[in-house]
Scaffold this motif. Structure first.
Motif: not given
Length: 440
Positions: A12-25, A33-41
Protein backbone atom coordinates in the motif's frame (compact mmCIF):
# COMPACT_ATOMS: atom_id res chain seq x y z
CA UNK A 1 -8.52 -25.54 3.61
CA UNK A 2 -9.33 -21.96 2.63
CA UNK A 3 -6.69 -19.60 1.21
CA UNK A 4 -6.83 -15.96 0.16
CA UNK A 5 -4.37 -13.13 -0.50
CA UNK A 6 -4.33 -9.77 1.28
CA UNK A 7 -2.01 -6.88 0.31
CA UNK A 8 0.48 -5.82 2.97
CA UNK A 9 1.11 -2.33 4.33
CA UNK A 10 4.36 -2.33 2.34
CA UNK A 11 2.45 -2.73 -0.94
CA UNK A 12 0.00 0.00 0.00
CA UNK A 13 2.88 2.37 0.72
CA UNK A 14 4.47 1.59 -2.67
CA UNK A 15 1.14 2.30 -4.36
CA UNK A 16 1.28 5.83 -2.98
CA UNK A 17 4.20 6.63 -5.35
CA UNK A 18 2.28 6.23 -8.68
CA UNK A 19 -0.70 7.95 -7.06
CA UNK A 20 1.45 10.94 -6.24
CA UNK A 21 2.96 10.96 -9.77
CA UNK A 22 -0.55 10.79 -11.25
CA UNK A 23 -1.64 13.77 -9.16
CA UNK A 24 1.39 15.71 -10.47
CA UNK A 25 0.43 14.62 -14.00
CA UNK A 26 -2.61 16.91 -13.75
CA UNK A 27 -0.19 19.82 -13.71
CA UNK A 28 2.58 18.20 -15.78
CA UNK A 29 0.92 15.88 -18.38
CA UNK A 30 4.28 14.34 -19.32
CA UNK A 31 4.34 12.59 -15.92
CA UNK A 32 1.18 10.60 -16.73
CA UNK A 33 3.13 8.22 -18.96
CA UNK A 34 5.66 7.69 -16.16
CA UNK A 35 2.83 6.96 -13.71
CA UNK A 36 1.30 4.48 -16.16
CA UNK A 37 4.67 2.74 -16.60
CA UNK A 38 5.13 2.54 -12.83
CA UNK A 39 1.63 1.04 -12.47
CA UNK A 40 2.40 -1.56 -15.11
CA UNK A 41 5.69 -2.56 -13.45
CA UNK A 42 3.99 -2.78 -10.05
CA UNK A 43 1.16 -4.90 -11.48
CA UNK A 44 3.61 -7.31 -13.09
CA UNK A 45 5.58 -7.53 -9.84
CA UNK A 46 2.40 -8.33 -7.88
CA UNK A 47 1.34 -11.00 -10.38
CA UNK A 48 4.80 -12.55 -10.25
CA UNK A 49 4.70 -12.54 -6.43
CA UNK A 50 1.32 -14.27 -6.39
CA UNK A 51 2.51 -16.76 -9.03
CA UNK A 52 5.52 -17.65 -6.89
CA UNK A 53 3.38 -18.30 -3.83
CA UNK A 54 0.82 -20.37 -5.71
CA UNK A 55 3.31 -22.51 -7.63
CA UNK A 56 6.41 -22.73 -5.45
CA UNK A 57 5.20 -22.34 -1.86
CA UNK A 58 3.56 -25.32 -0.18
CA UNK A 59 3.59 -27.10 3.18
CA UNK A 60 2.13 -29.97 5.13
CA UNK A 61 0.80 -29.48 8.66
CA UNK A 62 0.34 -32.32 11.14
CA UNK A 63 -0.32 -32.52 14.87
CA UNK A 64 1.20 -34.87 17.39
CA UNK A 65 -1.77 -36.40 19.24
CA UNK A 66 0.34 -37.68 22.16
CA UNK A 67 -0.75 -35.11 24.69
CA UNK A 68 -2.73 -35.07 27.91
CA UNK A 69 -4.42 -32.10 29.48
CA UNK A 70 -5.39 -31.65 33.10
CA UNK A 71 -7.69 -29.00 34.46
CA UNK A 72 -5.98 -25.66 35.17
CA UNK A 73 -2.53 -26.94 34.15
CA UNK A 74 -0.49 -25.90 31.11
CA UNK A 75 0.57 -28.41 28.49
CA UNK A 76 2.02 -28.42 24.96
CA UNK A 77 0.38 -29.33 21.69
CA UNK A 78 3.09 -30.05 19.12
CA UNK A 79 2.52 -29.26 15.45
CA UNK A 80 4.88 -30.29 12.66
CA UNK A 81 5.15 -28.08 9.60
CA UNK A 82 7.00 -29.51 6.58
CA UNK A 83 8.04 -27.04 3.87
CA UNK A 84 7.42 -29.03 0.67
CA UNK A 85 7.84 -26.07 -1.66
CA UNK A 86 10.94 -24.43 -3.13
CA UNK A 87 10.66 -21.16 -1.20
CA UNK A 88 11.38 -20.39 2.44
CA UNK A 89 8.28 -19.88 4.58
CA UNK A 90 7.91 -17.00 7.00
CA UNK A 91 4.61 -17.43 8.80
CA UNK A 92 2.58 -16.49 11.84
CA UNK A 93 0.31 -19.12 13.34
CA UNK A 94 -2.72 -18.74 15.63
CA UNK A 95 -5.11 -21.39 16.98
CA UNK A 96 -8.87 -20.97 17.29
CA UNK A 97 -9.26 -22.13 20.89
CA UNK A 98 -12.39 -23.63 22.46
CA UNK A 99 -14.17 -21.87 25.27
CA UNK A 100 -12.41 -22.00 28.67
CA UNK A 101 -8.99 -22.34 26.99
CA UNK A 102 -6.15 -19.82 26.84
CA UNK A 103 -2.79 -19.72 25.10
CA UNK A 104 0.43 -18.36 26.59
CA UNK A 105 1.35 -16.52 23.40
CA UNK A 106 -0.72 -14.96 20.66
CA UNK A 107 0.80 -15.39 17.22
CA UNK A 108 3.63 -17.94 16.96
CA UNK A 109 6.29 -16.89 14.44
CA UNK A 110 8.10 -19.54 12.40
CA UNK A 111 10.66 -19.51 9.60
CA UNK A 112 11.21 -22.74 7.68
CA UNK A 113 13.67 -23.21 4.87
CA UNK A 114 12.76 -25.32 1.83
CA UNK A 115 12.76 -29.05 2.53
CA UNK A 116 12.89 -28.56 6.32
CA UNK A 117 10.45 -29.77 8.96
CA UNK A 118 9.94 -27.79 12.14
CA UNK A 119 8.18 -28.73 15.38
CA UNK A 120 6.06 -25.86 16.68
CA UNK A 121 4.84 -26.02 20.32
CA UNK A 122 1.67 -24.27 21.44
CA UNK A 123 1.37 -23.89 25.23
CA UNK A 124 -2.32 -24.25 26.07
CA UNK A 125 -4.06 -23.78 29.40
CA UNK A 126 -7.51 -25.41 29.89
CA UNK A 127 -9.69 -24.02 32.68
CA UNK A 128 -12.43 -26.67 32.64
CA UNK A 129 -12.54 -30.44 32.55
CA UNK A 130 -14.29 -32.11 29.62
CA UNK A 131 -13.95 -32.96 25.94
CA UNK A 132 -13.23 -30.22 23.43
CA UNK A 133 -12.41 -29.93 19.74
CA UNK A 134 -9.58 -27.91 18.22
CA UNK A 135 -11.11 -26.90 14.91
CA UNK A 136 -8.90 -24.45 13.05
CA UNK A 137 -5.31 -23.24 12.68
CA UNK A 138 -4.91 -19.76 11.16
CA UNK A 139 -1.68 -19.28 9.22
CA UNK A 140 -0.44 -16.01 7.69
CA UNK A 141 2.46 -16.46 5.25
CA UNK A 142 4.44 -13.49 3.93
CA UNK A 143 5.41 -13.37 0.23
CA UNK A 144 9.13 -13.19 -0.61
CA UNK A 145 9.08 -9.40 -1.08
CA UNK A 146 6.51 -8.80 1.68
CA UNK A 147 3.93 -7.47 -0.81
CA UNK A 148 1.19 -9.96 0.12
CA UNK A 149 0.04 -12.11 2.99
CA UNK A 150 -1.38 -15.53 2.17
CA UNK A 151 -4.03 -16.39 4.77
CA UNK A 152 -4.72 -20.09 5.28
CA UNK A 153 -7.35 -21.67 7.51
CA UNK A 154 -6.35 -25.26 8.17
CA UNK A 155 -9.04 -27.63 9.43
CA UNK A 156 -7.75 -29.71 12.38
CA UNK A 157 -10.67 -31.51 14.06
CA UNK A 158 -8.43 -32.57 16.97
CA UNK A 159 -10.18 -33.90 20.08
CA UNK A 160 -8.79 -32.64 23.40
CA UNK A 161 -9.71 -34.44 26.62
CA UNK A 162 -9.14 -32.46 29.81
CA UNK A 163 -8.79 -34.81 32.77
CA UNK A 164 -9.38 -34.06 36.45
CA UNK A 165 -6.40 -32.66 38.31
CA UNK A 166 -4.55 -35.92 38.88
CA UNK A 167 -1.72 -34.13 40.66
CA UNK A 168 -4.05 -33.09 43.47
CA UNK A 169 -5.40 -36.64 43.69
CA UNK A 170 -2.00 -38.34 43.64
CA UNK A 171 -1.51 -37.58 47.32
CA UNK A 172 -4.78 -39.39 48.08
CA UNK A 173 -3.65 -42.31 45.92
CA UNK A 174 -0.29 -42.41 47.71
CA UNK A 175 -1.94 -42.50 51.14
CA UNK A 176 -4.38 -45.18 50.02
CA UNK A 177 -1.53 -47.27 48.62
CA UNK A 178 0.46 -46.92 51.85
CA UNK A 179 -2.52 -47.65 54.11
CA UNK A 180 -2.42 -44.09 55.48
CA UNK A 181 -5.97 -42.99 54.70
CA UNK A 182 -6.33 -41.55 58.20
CA UNK A 183 -4.19 -38.59 57.06
CA UNK A 184 -7.05 -37.34 54.88
CA UNK A 185 -9.71 -37.89 57.52
CA UNK A 186 -10.56 -41.53 56.74
CA UNK A 187 -10.69 -43.65 59.86
CA UNK A 188 -9.80 -46.98 58.33
CA UNK A 189 -8.02 -48.17 61.46
CA UNK A 190 -11.26 -48.54 63.41
CA UNK A 191 -12.56 -51.09 60.88
CA UNK A 192 -9.57 -53.39 60.99
CA UNK A 193 -10.32 -57.02 61.71
CA UNK A 194 -14.11 -56.74 61.38
CA UNK A 195 -14.40 -58.64 58.11
CA UNK A 196 -15.30 -62.29 57.72
CA UNK A 197 -12.62 -63.49 55.27
CA UNK A 198 -9.57 -65.03 56.98
CA UNK A 199 -6.47 -63.14 55.87
CA UNK A 200 -3.67 -64.61 58.02
CA UNK A 201 -2.54 -65.90 61.41
CA UNK A 202 -0.20 -63.99 63.68
CA UNK A 203 1.03 -64.04 67.25
CA UNK A 204 -1.53 -62.88 69.80
CA UNK A 205 -1.07 -59.39 71.29
CA UNK A 206 -2.75 -57.91 74.36
CA UNK A 207 -5.00 -55.67 72.21
CA UNK A 208 -6.49 -58.60 70.29
CA UNK A 209 -10.00 -59.86 70.93
CA UNK A 210 -9.81 -63.24 72.66
CA UNK A 211 -12.66 -64.48 70.44
CA UNK A 212 -10.22 -64.45 67.48
CA UNK A 213 -7.69 -66.83 69.07
CA UNK A 214 -7.07 -69.90 66.91
CA UNK A 215 -6.80 -72.64 69.54
CA UNK A 216 -5.56 -75.35 67.19
CA UNK A 217 -2.76 -73.17 65.85
CA UNK A 218 -1.96 -72.03 69.41
CA UNK A 219 -1.60 -75.67 70.53
CA UNK A 220 0.73 -76.46 67.65
CA UNK A 221 2.90 -73.35 68.20
CA UNK A 222 2.74 -73.59 72.02
CA UNK A 223 1.82 -69.89 72.21
CA UNK A 224 -1.37 -67.87 71.58
CA UNK A 225 -2.11 -67.30 67.86
CA UNK A 226 -4.78 -64.87 66.57
CA UNK A 227 -6.79 -65.04 63.40
CA UNK A 228 -6.69 -61.84 61.29
CA UNK A 229 -9.75 -61.21 59.16
CA UNK A 230 -10.10 -58.95 56.16
CA UNK A 231 -13.10 -57.32 54.55
CA UNK A 232 -14.80 -59.29 51.79
CA UNK A 233 -13.78 -58.62 48.19
CA UNK A 234 -15.58 -58.90 44.85
CA UNK A 235 -18.45 -56.68 45.95
CA UNK A 236 -20.15 -54.40 43.43
CA UNK A 237 -19.98 -50.65 44.12
CA UNK A 238 -22.41 -48.59 42.01
CA UNK A 239 -21.75 -44.85 41.88
CA UNK A 240 -24.75 -42.86 40.61
CA UNK A 241 -23.78 -39.28 39.73
CA UNK A 242 -26.29 -36.47 39.22
CA UNK A 243 -25.17 -34.25 36.30
CA UNK A 244 -28.14 -31.87 36.28
CA UNK A 245 -28.14 -28.10 36.70
CA UNK A 246 -27.82 -28.23 40.49
CA UNK A 247 -24.33 -29.68 40.12
CA UNK A 248 -23.12 -26.69 38.08
CA UNK A 249 -22.58 -24.42 41.09
CA UNK A 250 -18.99 -23.24 41.39
CA UNK A 251 -16.78 -22.12 44.24
CA UNK A 252 -13.20 -21.22 43.34
CA UNK A 253 -11.54 -23.41 40.72
CA UNK A 254 -14.01 -26.29 40.73
CA UNK A 255 -17.71 -26.89 40.34
CA UNK A 256 -19.69 -29.34 42.49
CA UNK A 257 -19.46 -32.02 39.82
CA UNK A 258 -15.66 -31.60 39.57
CA UNK A 259 -15.31 -32.27 43.30
CA UNK A 260 -17.72 -35.20 43.07
CA UNK A 261 -15.66 -36.71 40.23
CA UNK A 262 -12.45 -36.25 42.22
CA UNK A 263 -14.09 -38.15 45.07
CA UNK A 264 -15.23 -40.83 42.64
CA UNK A 265 -11.67 -41.33 41.37
CA UNK A 266 -10.27 -41.75 44.88
CA UNK A 267 -13.11 -44.12 45.77
CA UNK A 268 -12.44 -46.09 42.58
CA UNK A 269 -8.78 -46.44 43.51
CA UNK A 270 -9.62 -47.69 47.02
CA UNK A 271 -12.38 -49.96 45.69
CA UNK A 272 -10.14 -51.61 43.12
CA UNK A 273 -7.34 -51.94 45.70
CA UNK A 274 -9.72 -53.86 47.96
CA UNK A 275 -10.77 -56.23 45.18
CA UNK A 276 -14.22 -54.75 44.54
CA UNK A 277 -15.80 -53.77 41.22
CA UNK A 278 -16.82 -50.17 40.52
CA UNK A 279 -19.71 -49.23 38.25
CA UNK A 280 -20.44 -45.61 37.30
CA UNK A 281 -23.83 -44.31 36.12
CA UNK A 282 -23.95 -40.54 35.37
CA UNK A 283 -27.36 -39.06 34.51
CA UNK A 284 -29.19 -35.79 33.90
CA UNK A 285 -32.43 -35.71 31.94
CA UNK A 286 -31.18 -38.98 30.44
CA UNK A 287 -28.81 -41.80 31.31
CA UNK A 288 -25.45 -40.43 30.11
CA UNK A 289 -23.57 -43.71 30.41
CA UNK A 290 -23.08 -46.95 32.30
CA UNK A 291 -19.47 -48.01 32.80
CA UNK A 292 -18.08 -50.96 34.71
CA UNK A 293 -14.35 -51.14 35.44
CA UNK A 294 -13.46 -54.76 34.74
CA UNK A 295 -10.17 -56.61 35.01
CA UNK A 296 -8.09 -54.53 32.63
CA UNK A 297 -4.39 -54.00 33.15
CA UNK A 298 -4.97 -50.42 34.26
CA UNK A 299 -8.64 -49.93 35.20
CA UNK A 300 -8.04 -46.44 36.64
CA UNK A 301 -7.01 -45.14 33.21
CA UNK A 302 -10.27 -46.49 31.74
CA UNK A 303 -12.28 -44.87 34.53
CA UNK A 304 -10.55 -41.51 33.96
CA UNK A 305 -11.19 -41.69 30.21
CA UNK A 306 -14.87 -42.45 30.79
CA UNK A 307 -15.58 -39.83 33.45
CA UNK A 308 -13.47 -36.93 32.13
CA UNK A 309 -15.88 -35.80 29.37
CA UNK A 310 -18.88 -35.92 31.73
CA UNK A 311 -20.16 -32.42 32.45
CA UNK A 312 -23.02 -30.99 34.48
CA UNK A 313 -25.79 -29.81 32.15
CA UNK A 314 -28.25 -26.96 32.55
CA UNK A 315 -31.27 -29.31 32.55
CA UNK A 316 -33.57 -30.68 35.22
CA UNK A 317 -32.46 -34.12 36.36
CA UNK A 318 -34.94 -36.90 35.64
CA UNK A 319 -34.93 -38.79 38.94
CA UNK A 320 -37.82 -41.08 37.97
CA UNK A 321 -35.82 -42.25 34.95
CA UNK A 322 -32.67 -43.04 36.91
CA UNK A 323 -34.55 -44.86 39.68
CA UNK A 324 -36.33 -47.05 37.11
CA UNK A 325 -32.98 -47.70 35.45
CA UNK A 326 -31.38 -48.76 38.75
CA UNK A 327 -34.23 -51.10 39.63
CA UNK A 328 -34.07 -52.70 36.18
CA UNK A 329 -30.30 -53.01 35.83
CA UNK A 330 -28.86 -53.78 39.29
CA UNK A 331 -29.85 -57.30 40.24
CA UNK A 332 -27.06 -58.34 42.60
CA UNK A 333 -26.93 -56.82 46.08
CA UNK A 334 -24.43 -53.98 45.88
CA UNK A 335 -23.11 -50.88 47.59
CA UNK A 336 -25.07 -48.09 45.86
CA UNK A 337 -23.80 -44.53 46.32
CA UNK A 338 -26.10 -41.83 44.98
CA UNK A 339 -24.64 -38.31 44.85
CA UNK A 340 -26.76 -35.24 44.14
CA UNK A 341 -27.06 -31.66 45.30
CA UNK A 342 -30.36 -30.61 46.80
CA UNK A 343 -33.62 -32.11 47.95
CA UNK A 344 -36.75 -30.28 49.08
CA UNK A 345 -40.40 -30.94 49.78
CA UNK A 346 -41.20 -30.88 46.05
CA UNK A 347 -39.32 -34.10 45.18
CA UNK A 348 -39.24 -35.56 48.69
CA UNK A 349 -42.02 -38.07 48.07
CA UNK A 350 -40.25 -39.39 44.95
CA UNK A 351 -36.99 -39.84 46.84
CA UNK A 352 -38.65 -41.31 49.93
CA UNK A 353 -40.37 -44.09 47.99
CA UNK A 354 -37.46 -45.06 45.74
CA UNK A 355 -34.67 -44.66 48.27
CA UNK A 356 -36.57 -46.83 50.75
CA UNK A 357 -36.78 -49.61 48.15
CA UNK A 358 -33.08 -49.24 47.25
CA UNK A 359 -32.07 -49.30 50.93
CA UNK A 360 -33.92 -52.58 51.45
CA UNK A 361 -32.26 -54.30 48.48
CA UNK A 362 -28.78 -52.75 48.64
CA UNK A 363 -26.31 -51.15 51.05
CA UNK A 364 -27.33 -47.61 50.13
CA UNK A 365 -25.68 -44.25 50.76
CA UNK A 366 -27.28 -40.96 49.70
CA UNK A 367 -24.79 -38.07 49.51
CA UNK A 368 -26.06 -34.50 49.25
CA UNK A 369 -23.63 -31.70 48.42
CA UNK A 370 -24.42 -28.42 50.10
CA UNK A 371 -24.50 -25.23 48.08
CA UNK A 372 -21.79 -23.15 49.77
CA UNK A 373 -22.99 -19.89 48.20
CA UNK A 374 -26.53 -20.54 49.43
CA UNK A 375 -25.19 -21.33 52.90
CA UNK A 376 -23.17 -18.10 53.01
CA UNK A 377 -26.17 -16.11 51.81
CA UNK A 378 -28.34 -17.53 54.58
CA UNK A 379 -25.73 -16.71 57.25
CA UNK A 380 -24.87 -13.11 56.28
CA UNK A 381 -26.30 -10.01 57.94
CA UNK A 382 -28.90 -7.93 56.09
CA UNK A 383 -28.10 -4.34 55.17
CA UNK A 384 -31.18 -3.30 53.22
CA UNK A 385 -34.65 -4.49 52.26
CA UNK A 386 -33.41 -6.41 49.22
CA UNK A 387 -30.96 -8.32 51.44
CA UNK A 388 -33.81 -9.35 53.73
CA UNK A 389 -35.70 -10.93 50.80
CA UNK A 390 -32.57 -12.74 49.56
CA UNK A 391 -31.53 -14.01 53.01
CA UNK A 392 -35.08 -15.13 53.85
CA UNK A 393 -35.35 -17.09 50.59
CA UNK A 394 -31.98 -18.79 51.22
CA UNK A 395 -32.92 -19.73 54.80
CA UNK A 396 -36.28 -21.05 53.62
CA UNK A 397 -34.61 -23.31 51.02
CA UNK A 398 -32.13 -24.63 53.58
CA UNK A 399 -34.91 -25.24 56.14
CA UNK A 400 -36.98 -27.26 53.67
CA UNK A 401 -33.90 -29.19 52.61
CA UNK A 402 -33.00 -30.04 56.23
CA UNK A 403 -36.56 -31.11 56.95
CA UNK A 404 -36.52 -33.49 53.97
CA UNK A 405 -33.15 -34.94 55.05
CA UNK A 406 -34.43 -35.51 58.59
CA UNK A 407 -37.49 -37.34 57.32
CA UNK A 408 -35.34 -39.54 55.07
CA UNK A 409 -33.10 -40.45 58.00
CA UNK A 410 -36.14 -41.34 60.11
CA UNK A 411 -37.10 -43.85 57.41
CA UNK A 412 -33.73 -45.58 57.81
CA UNK A 413 -32.04 -44.09 54.73
CA UNK A 414 -28.32 -43.35 55.15
CA UNK A 415 -27.89 -39.66 54.22
CA UNK A 416 -24.61 -37.75 54.20
CA UNK A 417 -25.04 -33.97 53.98
CA UNK A 418 -21.65 -32.29 53.44
CA UNK A 419 -19.82 -29.47 51.69
CA UNK A 420 -18.41 -30.44 48.26
CA UNK A 421 -14.77 -29.98 49.30
CA UNK A 422 -15.22 -32.53 52.13
CA UNK A 423 -16.81 -35.24 50.02
CA UNK A 424 -13.64 -37.23 49.16
CA UNK A 425 -12.65 -38.22 52.69
CA UNK A 426 -16.21 -38.77 53.92
CA UNK A 427 -17.16 -40.86 50.91
CA UNK A 428 -14.26 -43.30 51.29
CA UNK A 429 -14.84 -43.35 55.07
CA UNK A 430 -18.47 -44.38 54.58
CA UNK A 431 -17.52 -46.99 51.98
CA UNK A 432 -15.08 -48.62 54.41
CA UNK A 433 -17.69 -48.52 57.16
CA UNK A 434 -20.23 -50.30 54.96
CA UNK A 435 -17.60 -52.91 54.05
CA UNK A 436 -16.63 -53.46 57.69
CA UNK A 437 -20.24 -53.83 58.84
CA UNK A 438 -20.78 -56.76 56.43
CA UNK A 439 -23.92 -55.20 54.98
CA UNK A 440 -23.27 -56.40 51.41
Amino acid sequence: MRRFFVPTVTLLKICLIPMAVTMLGIVFPALLKLALLFDLILLLLCLYEVHLMLRKMDYKLSVNDRFQFYIDRKSDVLFEMNNTGSLAIQAEMLLDLPRFWTQDEGMVNVEIQKGETQTIPFVLHPKRRGRYTLDTMNIRISSPRKLFHLYCKESLAVTLDVYPDIWELKEYFRMARNNRLFEMGIHKNRYKGRGTELESLREYSKDDDSRFIDWKASARMNRPISRVYQMESMNDVVFVLDCGRLMTSEEGRFSSIDLAINALLVLSYVTISMGDRIRIIPFSDRIIGDFTATGHKNPMQNIIRFISPVQAEFVESNYSLVFNYLFGNINKRSIVIFISDIIDDINYSLFRKNLSLLSKKHAFLFILLRDKILQEEAERESENLLDIYSITAARSMILKRNQSITRLKHRGIKVLDILPEMVTARLVDQYLEIKASNRV
